[in-house]
Design an enzyme around this catalytic site. Structure first.
Site, short mmCIF file in Angstrom:
data_model
loop_
_atom_site.label_atom_id
_atom_site.label_comp_id
_atom_site.label_asym_id
_atom_site.label_seq_id
_atom_site.Cartn_x
_atom_site.Cartn_y
_atom_site.Cartn_z
CG HIS A 278 -11.67 46.81 -6.91
ND1 HIS A 278 -12.52 47.89 -6.61
CD2 HIS A 278 -11.97 45.95 -6.29
CE1 HIS A 278 -13.10 47.41 -5.75
NE2 HIS A 278 -12.95 46.16 -5.42
CG ASP A 279 -5.89 46.36 -13.04
OD1 ASP A 279 -6.49 46.81 -14.05
OD2 ASP A 279 -4.54 45.88 -13.22
N GLY B 200 -9.48 43.17 -17.46
CA GLY B 200 -8.48 42.24 -17.07
C GLY B 200 -7.34 42.89 -16.24
CB THR C 114 -8.02 37.72 6.54
OG1 THR C 114 -7.45 37.62 7.80
CG2 THR C 114 -7.12 37.65 5.33
#
Ligand code: HEM
Length: 333
Positions: free
Chosen positions: A67-68, A73, A196
């Protein structure tokens, strides 16, 4: 003649000033070798302690890192805390479910590093290194990471919307979001194998298990029936208890393996976006490939996560090394 000489001299000075040398701006694996030789050792120690105490840390850090990188970026913009003047990325709707363990492991590493080599290691590099180490700790591949990212100066909640996929988006919408970050379908599928490990809150898939057809209280027929019934029981009270969550990979929830892909083939994909990949002709061959061959998935995952981890990174003066990861050094910015 003198004029020419001056012109050439000023042009070459300009080149020196305006364009930093390549070595300055390039990320390298041994970036901290001289300035903070124990960087990787400290990351490894803290990460190990934290993961053993809180086994949800690996998934938390991996989602946090992703998410960062997808917004502004990989520059630790997601770690900035909101204040009276600025609603930061982490307080955007989609990021509210980012678990505390991911933030905490970075804070702990930062604290340890500031004692050893103050002001040297960026929060963005800490998150990249911690994520890599945690993936390998839970059974995934270990891959080289290049360092030298600087921490960004901007973190705005409104910049998040439209840059991160949601589980109720169509596969075409999700493909487009990844494409906008120069990630192709293969890279998208390989990366999403990250499911996973970790959890999803019931609200992320409740429309698949309750009132799916609007006329009767049934579930999405693409679910394996036993699995759907189990999820219905688990999430029965989710509106009263919004923390209720299910494992993303019901068979081997804590292990970074290719079970996620095998699950999708059996109707055991938790989110609608997961299951869609097993059905759509653009992604299904990849699901089958990765379900059959974990080694190929690991190779493709490593390629894709390395690409993500250098996405839009800031170097040189385009960023800073924050003193603490949740605040810009100059609080006025
Ligand atoms: C294909 C698009 C994707 C969608 C729609 C999606 C959506 C979601 C959702 C809804 C959750 C549950 C969040 C919660 O309820 O707390 C989740 C969890 C997670 N996602 Fe994704 N995701 C996508 C791709 C990715 C990618 C590319 C990565 C990493 C490379 C990733 C890593 C994770 C991890 C590790 C978790 C578990 C977090 C935890 O246990 O705290 N996801 N994702």
């Amino acid at each position: 003649m003198a004029f020419h000489f001056h012109l050439i001299l000023s042009l070459s000075l300009l080149t020196l000033v305006v364009f930093p040398s390549k070595t300055q701006s390039r990320l390298t694996q041994n970036y901290y070798q001289k300035t903070c030789p124990d960087f990787e050792k400290i990351v490894q120690q803290v990460v190990t302690d934290k993961q053993l105490a809180s086994p949800t840390t690996a998934a938390a850090a991996l989602r946090l890192f992703f998410h960062d990188c997808m917004v502004e970026g990989c520059d630790a913009s997601v770690l900035i805390a909101s204040n009276a003047f600025n609603k930061a990325e982490r307080d955007s709707d989609i990021n509210l479910s980012l678990p505390g363990d991911g933030f905490e492991v970075v804070t702990r590493i930062k604290t340890a590093l500031e004692l050893q080599c103050p002001g040297i290691v960026s929060c963005a590099d800490i998150l990249a290194a911690a994520t890599r180490n945690l993936i390998s700790m839970v059974g995934g591949p270990y891959y080289p990471v290049r360092f030298g990212r600087k921490d960004g100066f901007v973190s705005k909640a409104e910049a998040v919307d439209g840059n991160l996929a949601r589980s109720n988006m169509s596969l075409s919408q999700i493909i487009n979001l990844f494409a906008a970050r120069k990630l192709n379908i293969k890279e998208m599928v390989a990366l999403t194998g990250a499911h996973t490990i970790g959890f999803s809150h019931c609200k992320e898939f409740s429309n698949r298990i309750f009132n799916f057809s609007k006329t009767s209280d049934d579930y999405d027929p693409s679910y394996n029936p036993k699995y759907a019934e189990g999820l219905r029981r688990l999430c029965a009270n989710y509106t009263k208890d919004p923390q209720m969550s299910a494992y993303n990979d019901v068979i081997t929830p804590g292990k970074f393996d290719n079970m996620y892909f095998k699950n999708l083939q059996k109707g055991l994909g938790l989110l609608a976006s997961d299951q869609a990949m097993a059905v759509d002709g653009r992604t299904r061959p990849l699901i089958d490939l990765y379900a059959a061959n974990q080694t190929i998935w690991f190779q493709d995952f490593v390629h894709a996560i390395q690409k993500v981890s250098v996405h839009n990174v800031k170097t040189g003066r385009k960023g800073e090394v924050r003193r603490r990861c949740d605040a810009f050094n100059n609080l006025k910015t």
